[in-house]
Scaffold this active site. Structure first.
Site, PDB file in Angstrom:
ATOM      1  N   HIS A 178      -2.690  -0.271   6.357  1.00 51.31           N
ATOM      2  CA  HIS A 178      -2.835   0.666   7.478  1.00 51.31           C
ATOM      3  C   HIS A 178      -3.795   0.099   8.511  1.00 51.31           C
ATOM      4  CE1 HIS A 178      -1.436   3.957   4.530  1.00 51.31           C
ATOM      5  NE2 HIS A 178      -0.423   3.483   5.232  1.00 51.31           N
ATOM      6  N   GLU A 372      -9.776   4.544  -1.701  1.00 52.26           N
ATOM      7  CA  GLU A 372     -10.101   5.009  -0.354  1.00 52.26           C
ATOM      8  C   GLU A 372     -11.601   4.834  -0.197  1.00 52.26           C
ATOM      9  OE1 GLU A 372      -7.969   6.101   1.939  1.00 52.26           O
ATOM     10  OE2 GLU A 372      -6.155   6.638   0.811  1.00 52.26           O
TER      11      GLU A 372
HETATM   12  O1  0X9 Z   1      -1.226   7.948   2.513  1.00 47.86           O
HETATM   13  C1  0X9 Z   1      -1.531   6.824   2.078  1.00 47.86           C
HETATM   14  O2  0X9 Z   1      -0.795   5.860   2.135  1.00 47.86           O
HETATM   15  C2  0X9 Z   1      -2.911   6.624   1.459  1.00 47.86           C
HETATM   16  N1  0X9 Z   1      -3.924   7.327   2.193  1.00 47.86           N
HETATM   17  S1  0X9 Z   1      -4.312   6.854   3.705  1.00 47.86           S
HETATM   18  O3  0X9 Z   1      -5.166   7.867   4.273  1.00 47.86           O
HETATM   19  N2  0X9 Z   1      -5.173   5.523   3.622  1.00 47.86           N
HETATM   20  O4  0X9 Z   1      -3.126   6.615   4.441  1.00 47.86           O
HETATM   21  C3  0X9 Z   1      -2.939   7.194   0.060  1.00 47.86           C
HETATM   22  C4  0X9 Z   1      -1.845   6.726  -0.811  1.00 47.86           C
HETATM   23  C5  0X9 Z   1      -2.112   7.157  -2.218  1.00 47.86           C
HETATM   24  N3  0X9 Z   1      -0.961   7.701  -2.840  1.00 47.86           N
HETATM   25  C6  0X9 Z   1      -0.680   9.042  -2.797  1.00 47.86           C
HETATM   26  N4  0X9 Z   1      -1.457   9.867  -2.199  1.00 47.86           N
HETATM   27  N5  0X9 Z   1       0.396   9.470  -3.426  1.00 47.86           N
HETATM   28 ZN    ZN Z   2      -4.371   3.815   4.270  1.00 47.99          ZN
END
Ligand code: 0X9
Ligand code: ZN
Ligand code: ZN
Length: 533
Positions: A178, A372
């Site tokens: 990201h 995170e």
């Molecule tokens: O949404 C994502 O890809 C990740 N969070 S972010 O804020 N960095 O974009 C978390 C991915 C972890 N997996 C799940 N939440 N299922």
């Molecule tokens: Zn992310």
């Protein structure tokens, strides 16, 4: 609890002392060969033998003595009992000299610019640093070419290990799927350098005897460059005029919950599994290495340690193992700055199908964890952080990574989890289930409180204090972020997939606080669903 806790005392301060040159020259002045022993005698008894006695006053016959190789015969002849406290005082001497001469500043190595970690760095600077590290630590570090981005930028990384057998377990740390998550790049570079420069005999050095570490700091270079030059809060890669969320583009349950078919959604999954060169390059890199055992996917923010499954609310067969690994990581990461990273099943944050750790676990049985990084969810900080966050966050990442390496070595290779739903790709990945088979043997998660009870549990606490070792961060930055997104509160039903909502001009313009508030809503809703309050 599994027995892979790091030794106590592993903290930021030790880390600073432990970095520096890889090998030390064993000259007499280094005091290599000098041993610290505890002798069952009175100080004067040992003075009489001409020994270097370090204990002056004692209530019992028990003193510390530095014993040189030349002294050894006299001590043995004396008949006093003794135990060895430190087998090589030279290590301490070396560490102190390195520190005082600057050779062990946290960013060392021949010719490396020590100011690198004092602020966030752009793609070109980070990429050049990889070459600089390989040049500075030639016996331990080499550059790996992973692939090429959509716009033609190199996706590169570092392989870091001590000389040794080629079949040692490999642990992959990838950052910056990201684009806007800059702290993931800075912290990964700090961590890579901590390992690269670890002193002989240090804890990190010991891990590099047993395992190989691969660090890919920027999986999404095009997005990162775009975030630097054009749109700070850009998340996806640079496919067409909308981008693809790389962390929805992997093949395990691709296209399921928490991934959007709308190209302009922030969580757009792309036209098919591994449709994007960046995710495909990482897939191929992992597939080519039979020794890969673990994968740490670095993101920001929220201070979380997330483990499979993430595609939906189902427990994995390795829940207990993941719970042990992430608890162990969180406990160790607390030490340097008293920051809490909450272990959580990924889907308890929110379901996100097609993510990388479900793939690593589901296809290759890697111990796969999303971290995170800082900050916690606050109103003050988001993806945009003052540079004072970099080193403390990097220190936490080093410790978490070290813990994961230790766990991976201790546990040995894991077995692929059964997601029941890898989507076939043209490269013929091993399948864990039938295409489109979204059924699962796993029962829905009905227990398992996502609230870890940690000292600073996610989401419900006041903003954290400034990083403790960095002085006071500046006041909130005058961020030119997007304006009110208040009407997006309706997105709570599916925080990510509602983001695009067909309004192309809003793409990529979300503020960090908007993002954090959605995460909070997701956590609270999940807790309520679980009856966990
Ligand atoms: O949404 C994502 O890809 C990740 N969070 S972010 O804020 N960095 O974009 C978390 C991915 C972890 N997996 C799940 N939440 N299922
Ligand atoms: Zn992310
Ligand atoms: Zn809109």
């Amino acid at each position: 609890m599994l027995g892979f806790r790091l030794k106590s005392g592993f903290c930021g301060a030790l880390l600073l002392a432990a970095t520096g040159t890889i090998a030390h020259a064993a000259t007499p002045a280094d005091h290599h060969g000098d041993v610290l022993v505890e002798v069952e005698a009175w100080p004067d008894d040992l003075h009489a033998l001409g020994l270097d006695v370090w204990t002056h006053r004692t209530a019992e016959p028990r003193v510390l003595v530095r014993v040189t190789p030349q002294d050894q015969a006299a001590l043995d002849a004396s008949g006093y009992g003794y135990t060895v406290v430190d087998p090589d005082l030279g290590t301490r001497v070396q560490a102190e000299r390195d520190r005082l001469t600057g050779a062990a500043a946290p960013v060392l190595g021949g010719g490396l610019d020590p100011t690198f970690h004092s602020d966030f760095r752009d793609y070109g600077t980070v990429d050049a640093r990889l070459d600089a590290l390989a040049a500075a630590f030639p016996g331990r570090v080499s550059v790996v070419n992973v692939g090429v981005s959509l716009e033609g930028r190199a996706i590169r990384g570092l392989r870091i290990s001590n000389p040794g057998p080629a079949d040692r377990p490999v642990i992959l740390m990838q950052s910056c799927q990201h684009a806007r998550e800059w702290i993931s790049v800075a912290s990964a570079m700090w961590a890579a350098e901590a390992f690269a420069s670890a002193n002989a005999g240090s804890l990190l050095d010991g891990l590099l005897d047993q395992a190989e570490l691969v660090v890919v700091p920027i999986v999404n270079p095009d997005g990162y460059v775009y975030s630097w030059n054009v749109e700070r809060y850009w998340r996806k890669n640079r496919r067409d005029d909308h981008g693809v969320d790389l962390n929805r583009n992997w093949s395990v349950v691709w296209g399921g919950e928490g991934a959007s078919p709308d190209p302009f959604a922030e969580n757009y999954h792309g036209t098919g599994p591994f449709s994007e060169p960046e995710s495909a390059a990482m897939r191929d890199f992992v597939a080519a290495d039979p020794n890969m055992v673990a994968m740490l996917d670095v993101h920001s923010f929220g201070q979380l340690l997330l483990y499979p499954w993430g595609y939906d609310y189902v427990d994995s067969a390795d829940e207990a193992t993941y719970d042990a690994i992430t608890s162990s990581m969180a406990n160790e990461m607390w030490a340097p700055h008293q920051e809490w990273y909450s272990p959580l099943q990924s889907s308890d944050l929110y379901p996100a199908s097609g993510n990388s750790i479900d793939w690593g676990y589901g296809v290759y049985g890697l111990y796969s964890i999303t971290i995170e990084l800082r900050p916690e969810f606050t109103e003050k900080w988001d993806f945009v952080l003052p540079p004072q966050f970099i080193i403390p966050t990097g220190e936490e990442l080093v410790i978490g990574l070290a813990e994961l390496i230790e766990a991976s070595v201790a546990l040995g290779p894991g077995a692929p989890g059964d997601s029941g739903g890898e989507v076939e790709t043209s490269t013929g990945d091993p399948d864990t289930g039938g295409p489109g088979d979204t059924t699962t043997d796993d029962p829905p998660l009905t227990s398992g409180d996502p609230d870890t009870g940690g000292p600073a549990d996610t989401g419900v606490d006041p903003p954290p204090p400034p990083p403790s070792t960095s002085g006071s961060p500046p006041d909130p930055l005058p961020e030119g972020t997007a304006g009110s997104e208040g009407s997006d509160s309706g997105a709570a039903a599916d925080p990510l997939s509602e983001r695009g909502c067909g309004c192309r001009s809003s793409n990529g313009g979300g503020s960090g606080w908007w993002w954090a508030s959605l995460m909070l809503v997701a956590i609270r809703r999940r807790r309520q669903r679980l009856g966990a309050g």
